[in-house]
Design a protein around this motif. Sequence first.
Motif, short mmCIF file in Angstrom:
data_model
loop_
_atom_site.label_atom_id
_atom_site.label_comp_id
_atom_site.label_asym_id
_atom_site.label_seq_id
_atom_site.Cartn_x
_atom_site.Cartn_y
_atom_site.Cartn_z
N HIS A 85 0.86 -1.19 0.00
CA HIS A 85 0.00 0.00 0.00
C HIS A 85 0.90 1.23 0.00
CE1 HIS A 85 -3.80 1.98 1.98
NE2 HIS A 85 -3.35 2.68 0.97
N ALA A 86 0.69 2.12 -0.97
CA ALA A 86 1.52 3.32 -1.07
C ALA A 86 0.67 4.53 -1.44
CB ALA A 86 2.61 3.14 -2.11
N VAL A 87 1.06 5.67 -0.91
CA VAL A 87 0.53 6.96 -1.32
C VAL A 87 1.63 7.59 -2.16
CG1 VAL A 87 -0.25 9.23 -0.57
CG2 VAL A 87 -0.93 7.18 0.71
N VAL A 88 1.30 7.97 -3.40
CA VAL A 88 2.29 8.43 -4.36
C VAL A 88 2.04 9.89 -4.71
CG1 VAL A 88 3.26 8.07 -6.67
CG2 VAL A 88 2.38 6.11 -5.36
N PHE A 89 3.04 10.73 -4.47
CA PHE A 89 3.01 12.11 -4.93
C PHE A 89 3.65 12.09 -6.32
CE2 PHE A 89 2.58 12.57 -0.44
CZ PHE A 89 1.82 13.72 -0.25
N LEU A 90 2.86 12.33 -7.34
CA LEU A 90 3.34 12.24 -8.72
C LEU A 90 3.58 13.63 -9.28
CD1 LEU A 90 3.99 10.49 -11.20
CD2 LEU A 90 1.57 10.73 -11.84
N TYR A 91 4.83 13.89 -9.62
CA TYR A 91 5.25 15.16 -10.19
C TYR A 91 5.61 15.00 -11.65
CZ TYR A 91 5.88 17.03 -5.44
OH TYR A 91 5.68 17.48 -4.15
N GLU A 92 5.62 16.11 -12.36
CA GLU A 92 6.25 16.18 -13.68
C GLU A 92 7.39 17.17 -13.52
OE1 GLU A 92 5.40 16.58 -18.43
OE2 GLU A 92 3.74 16.87 -17.03
N GLY A 93 8.51 16.88 -14.17
CA GLY A 93 9.66 17.76 -14.06
C GLY A 93 10.60 17.56 -15.22
N ARG A 94 11.76 18.20 -15.09
CA ARG A 94 12.77 18.06 -16.15
C ARG A 94 14.14 17.98 -15.51
NH1 ARG A 94 15.90 22.38 -17.06
NH2 ARG A 94 15.24 24.34 -16.15
N PHE A 95 15.06 17.37 -16.26
CA PHE A 95 16.45 17.31 -15.84
C PHE A 95 17.11 18.65 -16.16
CE2 PHE A 95 15.74 12.72 -16.63
CZ PHE A 95 16.14 12.23 -15.40
N VAL A 96 17.90 19.17 -15.24
CA VAL A 96 18.66 20.39 -15.49
C VAL A 96 19.70 20.13 -16.58
CG1 VAL A 96 20.27 22.05 -14.47
CG2 VAL A 96 18.25 21.32 -13.18
N ASP A 97 20.37 18.99 -16.50
CA ASP A 97 21.37 18.59 -17.49
C ASP A 97 20.66 17.93 -18.67
OD1 ASP A 97 23.36 17.38 -19.01
OD2 ASP A 97 24.33 16.40 -17.31
N SER A 98 20.60 18.63 -19.79
CA SER A 98 19.85 18.13 -20.95
C SER A 98 20.45 16.87 -21.57
CB SER A 98 19.72 19.23 -22.01
OG SER A 98 20.99 19.62 -22.46
N SER A 99 21.68 16.50 -21.19
CA SER A 99 22.27 15.29 -21.75
C SER A 99 21.49 14.03 -21.36
CB SER A 99 23.74 15.15 -21.35
OG SER A 99 23.87 14.78 -19.99
N PHE A 100 20.71 14.09 -20.27
CA PHE A 100 19.89 12.94 -19.88
C PHE A 100 18.88 12.58 -20.96
CE2 PHE A 100 21.60 13.89 -15.71
CZ PHE A 100 21.71 12.64 -15.12
N TYR A 101 18.46 13.57 -21.73
CA TYR A 101 17.46 13.31 -22.77
C TYR A 101 18.06 12.64 -24.00
CZ TYR A 101 14.68 16.30 -19.81
OH TYR A 101 14.01 16.82 -18.74
#
Length: 144
Positions: A85-101
Amino acid sequence: MGERSIRVTARCLFRHEGQILTISAQDPDKPEPHYGVPGGGVEFGETSEQALRREMREEFGAEIADLDLLSVLEEIHALQGQTHHAVVFLYEGRFVDSSFYARPVISYVEGPEPRAKATWVPASVFVSGEKRLVPERLVKMLQE
């Protein structure tokens, strides 16, 4: 996690060019893996946003920005004969370092050992039902 406890987690939806960053997991009771988005547990005394930033630093070595709380979800599911059983806080965000993409696969660690690899997967395979994404309400968010 104790058998009768509720875990509080924070997770982040990262999107890029029609894809989302996912982590796959295999339920031994099911033939196909399921997918989720990165994140981790909220520790006592920290907010869900602080926990998410900490988890991304620890697991990916990454700073994140532009966090937007999308939803608070509740998950109750069985895994290997135990109810979780979990309560999930779901965010949307971005990586500061664009190389992750630009990385098709991103290794991450949990503690001292490499745990798994996160991969960019087309959101369409979850919307179509070809692959299973959890929490399942996240699929509806991808359709919007």
